[in-house]
Design an enzyme around this catalytic site. Structure first.
Site, PDB file in Angstrom:
ATOM      1  N   GLU A 169       0.853  -1.196   0.000  1.00  0.00           N
ATOM      2  CA  GLU A 169       0.000   0.000   0.000  1.00  0.00           C
ATOM      3  C   GLU A 169       0.888   1.245   0.000  1.00  0.00           C
ATOM      4  O   GLU A 169       0.923   2.030   0.939  1.00  0.00           O
ATOM      5  CB  GLU A 169      -0.948  -0.063   1.196  1.00  0.00           C
ATOM      6  CG  GLU A 169      -1.915  -1.233   1.070  1.00  0.00           C
ATOM      7  CD  GLU A 169      -2.591  -1.637   2.375  1.00  0.00           C
ATOM      8  OE1 GLU A 169      -3.240  -2.701   2.393  1.00  0.00           O
ATOM      9  OE2 GLU A 169      -2.474  -0.907   3.369  1.00  0.00           O
ATOM     10  N   GLU A 335      -8.027   4.905   4.700  1.00  0.00           N
ATOM     11  CA  GLU A 335      -7.873   4.073   3.496  1.00  0.00           C
ATOM     12  C   GLU A 335      -7.934   4.929   2.239  1.00  0.00           C
ATOM     13  O   GLU A 335      -8.826   5.754   2.077  1.00  0.00           O
ATOM     14  CB  GLU A 335      -8.984   3.012   3.433  1.00  0.00           C
ATOM     15  CG  GLU A 335      -8.970   2.017   4.592  1.00  0.00           C
ATOM     16  CD  GLU A 335      -7.931   0.908   4.434  1.00  0.00           C
ATOM     17  OE1 GLU A 335      -7.283   0.841   3.361  1.00  0.00           O
ATOM     18  OE2 GLU A 335      -7.783   0.117   5.382  1.00  0.00           O
TER      19      GLU A 335
HETATM   20 ZN    ZN Z   1      -3.725  -2.019   4.695  1.00  0.00          ZN
END
Ligand code: ZN
Length: 375
Positions: A169, A335
């Site tokens: 990520e 996120e």
């Molecule tokens: Zn994550």
């Protein structure tokens, strides 16, 4: 034609690459783990020739939903990354590119290299506002670094930010870069006022081993760090252990843990409504933070996200829940998308470096909205 991945965060397996019109690849698993989704490779071929690539066996990848509506990223200069229209049939991701240069890189998201990470740490430490603190060594022997931004004074709020527990990520570290640069900008009113009121403890890369190894989700020995916060160990999760110890020393008044979500094409936050310590104060802090962020940027929304935990049913091995519980503080998992923000889509770039950095800067506007009430 030649395909390689022997470089920082490289990860691919070549099944077939003798015909440019039918290249077949698969994604190796994270070491000692079943997770796989991150890929990053270089293709050397003939300029003006169309290369058709299929990444197969994705039905068993970590997030099969992540491939629906996802477009691969490519770059000729390793600086500017553009989207290549891609199609997913449930198991295979297919895309074609007519080469404009003989060498091109492809990746799941724009890579953030270990070298760039070291540059970030060291350029930050040159600011009088910032102090570098060494936390310890990872299992592969890399340094865990924390940046302390702002003068440490007891009355100031302690704001902790960690990024990239899940190494694939990489948007999380691009976002951390935006946060750090705004805090260190002495001409920025938001940054200056925040540093009058708070000290920031920022770990821009929680998982440097996984990042360099080209993992999606785990560290060098296959540990998912974001399930280690109940009982981190030196053998499996020293990265978490170091940060927990440092948090105990400083205290925590607010915590943001930066991530990317493979499936959802939005920016969103996941709160700690399921922790035993959750109360009206934390709820009102959460709401104030979200409403400030909604006002600050159209890149944020609060309609799509994870299902909320029932009272008392939070998973306390997850960082934001564990820290929120331990310090009874505002704690969010933040996120960002791998794909795009569907409320503001961009065909050419999708969710990009610039947007990650800007989102990081905007997160500070929302921190400012709550900073006086954190304790
Ligand atoms: Zn994550």
């Amino acid at each position: 034609m030649h395909i390689s991945s022997q470089f920082d965060s490289g990860n691919i397996h070549v099944v077939k690459a003798d015909d440019a019109s039918d290249i077949v690849l698969t994604i190796p698993k994270d070491n000692q783990s079943d997770f796989y989704q991150w890929f990053h490779f270089r293709l050397i071929g003939d300029t003006f020739e169309t290369h058709s690539i299929t990444i197969s066996e994705l039905a068993k990848s970590a997030y099969p939903e992540g491939w629906k509506g996802y477009n691969v990223l490519a770059s000729y200069d390793r600086e500017n990354w553009f989207r290549v229209p891609s199609e997913f049939d449930g198991d295979n991701l297919s895309f074609s590119l007519t080469l404009e240069q003989p060498s091109v890189y492809f990746a799941y998201f724009i890579p953030y290299s270990y070298e760039r990470h070291l540059d970030l740490i060291h350029s930050a430490q040159m600011s009088l506002l910032c102090e570098h603190r060494f936390l310890g060594l990872t299992l592969d022997g890399r340094d865990m670094s924390m940046l302390v931004i702002g003068e440490e004074e007891p009355e100031k709020k302690k704001v902790w930010i960690t990024a990239r527990q899940h190494p694939g990520e990489s948007m999380a570290e691009w976002c951390a870069e935006g946060i750090i640069s705004r805090l260190l900008d002495e001409q920025d009113g938001v940054g200056r006022q925040l540093l009058d009121k708070a000290v920031f403890y920022i770990v821009p890369n929680m998982n440097p081993d996984g990042a360099a190894r080209g993992h999606l989700r785990t560290n060098a020995v296959g540990t998912n760090l974001n399930r280690e916060w109940a009982e981190p160990t030196a053998l499996k999760s020293p990265e978490v252990l170091y940060v927990m110890n440092a948090m105990e020393q400083t205290g925590v008044d607010m915590y943001l843990d930066l991530h990317g979500d493979e499936a959802l094409p939005y920016n969103f936050v996941a709160g700690s409504e399921g922790i035993p310590a959750y109360d009206a104060r934390l709820e009102s802090l959460e709401n104030a933070f979200k409403s400030a962020l909604l006002t600050a940027t159209p890149e944020f929304q609060d309609t799509f996200g994870y299902e909320k935990d029932k009272p008392g049913e939070a998973n306390l091995t997850v960082a934001s829940n564990a820290v929120g519980q331990k310090f009874a503080c505002l704690a969010y998992t933040v996120e960002m998308p791998f794909k795009d923000n569907d409320n503001l889509p961009d065909q050419v770039f999708g969710w990009s470096v610039q947007r990650c950095q800007q989102f990081g800067e905007d997160l500070l506007v929302a921190v400012r909205a709550v900073v006086d009430d954190l304790r």
